[in-house]
Design a protein around this motif. Structure first.
Motif, short mmCIF file in Angstrom:
data_model
loop_
_atom_site.label_atom_id
_atom_site.label_comp_id
_atom_site.label_asym_id
_atom_site.label_seq_id
_atom_site.Cartn_x
_atom_site.Cartn_y
_atom_site.Cartn_z
N SER A 35 0.82 -1.21 0.00
CA SER A 35 0.00 0.00 0.00
C SER A 35 0.86 1.27 0.00
O SER A 35 0.58 2.21 -0.74
CB SER A 35 -0.93 -0.01 1.22
OG SER A 35 -1.70 1.16 1.27
N TRP A 38 2.24 1.57 -3.52
CA TRP A 38 1.18 1.96 -4.46
C TRP A 38 0.83 3.44 -4.32
O TRP A 38 0.58 4.13 -5.30
CB TRP A 38 -0.06 1.11 -4.20
CG TRP A 38 -1.23 1.45 -5.06
CD1 TRP A 38 -2.32 2.21 -4.71
CD2 TRP A 38 -1.43 1.08 -6.43
NE1 TRP A 38 -3.19 2.32 -5.76
CE2 TRP A 38 -2.67 1.63 -6.83
CE3 TRP A 38 -0.70 0.34 -7.34
CZ2 TRP A 38 -3.17 1.46 -8.11
CZ3 TRP A 38 -1.21 0.17 -8.61
CH2 TRP A 38 -2.42 0.73 -8.99
N ASN A 39 0.84 3.95 -3.10
CA ASN A 39 0.44 5.34 -2.84
C ASN A 39 1.59 6.34 -2.95
O ASN A 39 1.40 7.53 -2.72
CB ASN A 39 -0.20 5.44 -1.45
CG ASN A 39 -1.55 4.76 -1.42
OD1 ASN A 39 -2.36 4.92 -2.33
ND2 ASN A 39 -1.79 3.97 -0.39
N ASP A 41 4.23 8.93 -4.53
CA ASP A 41 4.10 9.91 -5.62
C ASP A 41 5.37 9.97 -6.47
O ASP A 41 5.60 10.93 -7.19
CB ASP A 41 3.77 11.29 -5.06
CG ASP A 41 4.85 11.82 -4.12
OD1 ASP A 41 5.80 11.08 -3.81
OD2 ASP A 41 4.73 12.98 -3.70
#
Length: 182
Positions: A35, A38-39, A41
């Motif tokens: 997670s 995935w998150n 930037d």
């Protein structure tokens, strides 16, 4: 412990190593790490550069018939954890040894040695847990856990995976690409 379970443990260790410290389950630690990645930037671009078939394990006529310039492109999202290790989720497509497009995607992890404590130079070793599909396997997706290694300077990396083989004229391929952190 059977060898296959040891290999799974070694592949997944970086994802759940902190589970004991945080008193959470290893599965929750894996989900948290994925997670976080995935998150992120932070993005990177992959440009396939070379596919080398190990000359000691292939017949010359096979090598002569294979494509070793895997034109393609890929992209990923990445992050560095508190220890300075790299985590990424990625997709890439390239021309395989038969000049047919091959997609691949998955999770990748590398830990680093920084020569002379350099901030810019890194030598990495790790793995990818990926899924790919090939025309010669009727496009049925299959897992491709592979070792990774790289030499990096700042945001540019020359990264490779080795595809092992168990018999003559199969596997034993070094796949290399450039990775640019945007």
């Amino acid at each position: 412990m059977p060898k296959k379970y040891l290999l799974v443990f070694l592949f997944l260790f970086p994802l759940f190593a902190s589970a004991e410290e945080a008193d959470i389950s290893w599965w929750q630690a894996v989900k948290n790490s994925l997670s976080e990645t995935w998150n992120s930037d932070k993005y990177e671009l992959y440009i396939p550069a070379n596919t080398w078939h190990n000359r000691a394990t292939y017949d010359k006529d096979k090598i002569d018939s294979y494509n070793e310039r895997p034109w393609g492109i890929g992209a990923g999202v990445y992050r560095f954890d508190q220890e300075g290790d790299w985590h990424a989720l990625y997709v890439m497509e390239f021309q395989d040894s038969h000049n047919v497009i091959e997609p691949i995607g998955g999770y990748a992890y590398q830990t680093y040695w920084r020569p002379g404590n350099s901030e810019k130079w890194r030598i990495g070793i790790g793995y990818t847990l990926s899924v790919t599909a090939r025309k010669d396997y009727n496009w049925i997706p299959f897992p491709a856990p592979l070792p990774l290694f790289s030499v990096e300077y700042d945001r540019l990396s020359v990264q490779s995976a080795y595809v092992p083989g168990v018999k003559k004229n199969t596997g034993n391929i070094l796949f290399t690409w450039l990775r640019w952190q945007l």
